[in-house]
Design an enzyme around this catalytic site. Structure first.
Site, PDB file in Angstrom:
ATOM      1  N   GLU A 118       0.824  -1.295   0.144  1.00  0.00           N
ATOM      2  CA  GLU A 118       0.090   0.003   0.123  1.00  0.00           C
ATOM      3  C   GLU A 118       0.794   1.401  -0.004  1.00  0.00           C
ATOM      4  O   GLU A 118       1.880   1.212   0.751  1.00  0.00           O
ATOM      5  CB  GLU A 118      -0.970   0.064   1.247  1.00  0.00           C
ATOM      6  CG  GLU A 118      -1.883   1.197   1.431  1.00  0.00           C
ATOM      7  CD  GLU A 118      -3.089   0.970   2.313  1.00  0.00           C
ATOM      8  OE1 GLU A 118      -3.264  -0.313   2.732  1.00  0.00           O
ATOM      9  OE2 GLU A 118      -3.669   1.954   2.453  1.00  0.00           O
ATOM     10  N   GLY A 142       0.688   5.764  -0.602  1.00  0.00           N
ATOM     11  CA  GLY A 142      -0.118   6.985  -0.532  1.00  0.00           C
ATOM     12  C   GLY A 142      -1.157   6.908  -1.724  1.00  0.00           C
ATOM     13  O   GLY A 142      -2.371   7.495  -1.414  1.00  0.00           O
ATOM     14  N   VAL A 173      -2.207  -2.322  -3.536  1.00  0.00           N
ATOM     15  CA  VAL A 173      -1.640  -3.418  -4.524  1.00  0.00           C
ATOM     16  C   VAL A 173      -2.112  -4.852  -3.990  1.00  0.00           C
ATOM     17  O   VAL A 173      -1.693  -5.050  -3.053  1.00  0.00           O
ATOM     18  CB  VAL A 173      -0.222  -3.291  -4.974  1.00  0.00           C
ATOM     19  CG1 VAL A 173       0.149  -4.281  -6.067  1.00  0.00           C
ATOM     20  CG2 VAL A 173       0.056  -1.785  -5.411  1.00  0.00           C
ATOM     21  N   LYS A 186      -4.429  -3.295  -8.757  1.00  0.00           N
ATOM     22  CA  LYS A 186      -3.953  -1.916  -8.335  1.00  0.00           C
ATOM     23  C   LYS A 186      -5.301  -1.174  -8.023  1.00  0.00           C
ATOM     24  O   LYS A 186      -5.717  -0.867  -9.233  1.00  0.00           O
ATOM     25  CB  LYS A 186      -2.886  -1.211  -9.173  1.00  0.00           C
ATOM     26  CG  LYS A 186      -1.742  -1.667  -9.287  1.00  0.00           C
ATOM     27  CD  LYS A 186      -0.876  -1.109 -10.328  1.00  0.00           C
ATOM     28  CE  LYS A 186       0.585  -1.779 -10.317  1.00  0.00           C
ATOM     29  NZ  LYS A 186       1.599  -0.990 -11.305  1.00  0.00           N
ATOM     30  N   ASP A 229       9.725   8.671 -13.554  1.00  0.00           N
ATOM     31  CA  ASP A 229       9.886   8.137 -12.432  1.00  0.00           C
ATOM     32  C   ASP A 229      10.630   6.895 -12.553  1.00  0.00           C
ATOM     33  O   ASP A 229      10.384   5.880 -11.603  1.00  0.00           O
ATOM     34  CB  ASP A 229       8.396   8.195 -11.748  1.00  0.00           C
ATOM     35  CG  ASP A 229       8.635   8.330 -10.104  1.00  0.00           C
ATOM     36  OD1 ASP A 229       7.891   7.470  -9.485  1.00  0.00           O
ATOM     37  OD2 ASP A 229       9.738   8.665  -9.765  1.00  0.00           O
TER      38      ASP A 229
END
Lengths: 399, 280
Positions: B22, B24, B28, B41, B134
């Site tokens: 988990e 923020g 999952v 998800k 990212d």
């Protein structure tokens, strides 16, 4: 890299003589130094020789008030409108239309788009550039455009400003760039950061695969050849060999009040007052100061003909033509087919010239503030920065 | 807390639901679907729905060997709430971060293979007009069979679409120490494949030297920000692979204009520097 003539005071005859004898090159005409008729006449004479004539708009500062600049229609419009008006299509058109009309009349094949001196490189400055280019595109009637990239010396020193210009320029719809970098000094620059950043700016723009012309240059900027510059422009007086924004304001002296004659020795990258050539003769190094024939200048031959150089009737015209012809020869000799070769040639030039200069200094032959001894390290540092920052791309994308 | 009963009701096609992790942003879960292990998800309420939709669409349209494909996505009512979800294949393995914690300096041939995968994936992103934004060891999965996967397109940027991050924000979306300077400063016109190349460069640099170069010796986050924006990384020396190392340094250049200008160009430079054979 080619040499163009940066027009300044009293250059009409030099221009005609040099371009005719060189067989190549071009000229960047200056509204600050020429009347409208002179611009047209010189421009047409140059293009008749098969050389390029460009017109520098010189719209660097909105509050510039040099009396001769103010006689030109495009500059009157530029001066009269508020900077915010320049942001409007009509405001920009009022400047660009007469400018380009003059360009056509003188025979310019490319137009230089006006550009304000960035101090600093802000979003507003970028927006203004983009706007002027857009209007210029509409008024150019298909002629290729060169964007003026004029940076204050503080902006040149700011790496982030230089990179911001490079990023913004990727989107400008022009066919090349005309770079004007305000010098932090009257002539030679002892600041390696400034010199390095000029190389980063020019190389970054060149990597957009468009030609780059650098105005207001001198022999210290021969290093531009390693940055991929296509043209450097230089002239006679110091105020066209380094860019001083002051010269566009009144009162500004049109030319040097001191009439010192300087001899440029290309082997040492230094200039010397004629009495120091007398010293050179006395201590036996004068023959070493004669320019190599490869530089193509015979203007200084009388200085090496026997009599003491300071007694020879060698005046400014010969000195200027000698300087510019040697500079042209050096530009040509620094041409390279790869970045590695370009850098190797720069280092060889600087290291060899340093040895020659030190030899002269050891014999008492000095160039005063035009002696390059304090500047070899500056240029070597600038080349090192260029290699570090842009070497990877320049090795693969050498123009 | 996840209401598993409500979840089972909402996702009747899934069996053996078990919570994996988990964050923020999302929860999952692992499950099985028609005999195949999958990951579910669930996007937490209150997240930017538009960003999530963008993530889903970006991955769904992507044709990339190194990104798990989207098996299902959409909105479903779980209990009284409508939740966005994505179903992807479950990849057994560990994150590259976990591997680096065990082995801070992996063998050179692994690092070169990692570079190959990341650059080829970046080419696929570029072809699709997206920027991952990212890339970091946490978002790379090493499957049990050794295959490298790229996950989590949570802050993906779709180049043709209107940006979600307000332009006036001083900082954009990024992971500190991996996000490119232009991404950190929210300089949107400059954010393209070159931003992902920077992140790849940092991952490779970290793999070669054994530590995260921007965190080393820093007291706070602003120190890290200053390092990323103001200073190039110390050049690495590795005589047995100096060409590859020099290439990594170019990827890590602070200014985008100094990196390869496209992912395709970066891959070409990489192949030239290493004579690498294509990754399996």
């Amino acid at each position: 890299m080619q040499l163009y003539l940066q027009f300044g005071h009293g250059m009409i005859e030099h221009t005609k003589a040099l371009l005719k004898s060189w067989g190549d090159g071009g000229v960047v005409l200056s509204p600050r130094d020429l009347t409208r008729d002179q611009i047209v006449n010189v421009g047409q004479a140059v293009t008749k020789l098969g050389r390029e004539a460009l017109l520098d708009p010189q719209c660097f500062a909105h509050d510039a008030d040099h009396h001769r600049l103010m006689t030109h229609e495009h500059f009157k419009a530029f001066s009269a409108c508020a900077t915010t008006s320049l942001f409007t299509p009509q405001g920009a058109r009022d400047v660009i239309k007469p400018l380009f009309a003059l360009g056509v009349e003188l025979g310019a094949q490319r137009h230089i788009v006006p550009g304000l001196l960035a101090r600093p490189v802000s979003q507003d400055w970028v927006s203004m550039q983009t706007h002027l280019i857009a209007i210029a595109k509409e008024e150019a009637a298909g002629r290729p455009l060169l964007a003026t990239v004029a940076l204050s010396s503080d902006s040149v020193r700011a790496e982030a400003d230089v990179e911001a210009v490079i990023e913004a320029a990727a989107k400008w719809t022009v066919e090349g760039f005309y770079v004007v970098a305000e010098s932090p000094s009257v002539y030679l620059v002892d600041d390696p950061v400034w010199t390095a950043n000029v190389l980063l700016l020019v190389s970054g723009l060149r990597l957009h695969k468009k030609p780059v012309l650098v105005g207001y240059s001198n022999h210290q900027l021969l290093c531009l050849a390693a940055a991929g510059a296509d043209v450097m422009a230089s002239g006679t007086w110091l105020n066209v060999r380094a860019f001083p924004i002051d010269k566009f304001y009144q009162p500004a002296e049109d030319e040097e009040s001191r009439r010192t004659i300087w001899y440029y020795c290309p082997q040492s990258l230094s200039e010397y007052k004629l009495p120091f050539l007398d010293i050179a003769k006395r201590v036996g190094v004068l023959p070493l100061m004669k320019p190599d024939p490869a530089f193509g200048s015979s203007y200084a031959d009388p200085l090496f003909a026997g009599p003491d150089p300071s007694t020879v009737n060698w005046r400014e015209p010969e000195a200027f033509r000698h300087y510019l012809t040697c500079l042209r020869g050096q530009c040509s000799l620094l041409a390279a087919s790869s970045f590695d070769e370009a850098v190797a040639k720069q280092k060889a030039l600087l290291n060899t010239s340093s040895q020659v200069s030190k030899q002269f200094v050891s014999k008492g032959v000095r160039g005063d503030y035009r002696d390059f001894n304090g500047y070899f390290d500056v240029n070597l540092a600038a080349i090192a920065v260029l290699e570090h920052a842009r070497g990877a791309r320049l090795k693969k994308e050498w123009p | 807390m996840i209401d598993l009963a409500a979840l089972r009701e909402a996702f009747a096609e899934l069996e053996n639901l078990a919570v994996l992790a988990e964050s923020g942003q999302k929860q999952v879960l692992r499950a099985s679907r028609a005999g195949t292990d999958v990951v579910l998800k669930l996007i937490k309420p209150g997240q930017e729905a538009e960003a999530v939709q963008r993530e889903i669409q970006a991955v769904a349209n992507l044709n990339c060997d190194y990104v798990p494909q989207v098996l299902d996505s959409g909105k479903r009512k779980i209990g009284s709430e409508e939740r966005l979800f994505i179903v992807e294949p479950y990849i057994a393995g560990e994150s590259y971060r976990q591997q680096l914690q065990r082995e801070p300096k992996p063998p050179l041939d692994f690092v070169v293979r990692l570079a190959d995968v990341l650059l080829r994936a970046c080419c696929d992103f570029e072809a699709q007009g997206i920027v991952h934004r990212d890339l970091k060891p946490e978002n790379l999965l090493i499957g049990v069979e050794g295959k490298i996967w790229i996950i989590d397109f949570g802050i993906v940027r779709v180049l043709d679409a209107t940006s979600i991050t307000p332009t006036h924000r001083a900082f954009g979306k990024f992971t500190l120490g991996y996000g490119a300077p232009e991404q950190m400063r929210n300089l949107k016109p400059q954010i393209d494949a070159r931003a992902d190349l920077f992140s790849i460069g940092v991952i490779l640099y970290e793999s070669l030297c054994g530590f995260q170069p921007y965190y080393q010796g820093k007291h706070d986050q602003m120190d890290v920000v200053r390092h990323v924006t103001d200073q190039d990384l110390t050049p690495l020396v590795l005589p047995q692979a100096q060409g590859f190392v020099d290439f990594v340094m170019v990827l890590c250049a602070r200014f985008a204009s100094r990196r390869p200008q496209t992912a395709r160009q970066a891959l070409e430079w990489f192949l030239e520097a290493t004579n690498a054979t294509p990754a399996k």
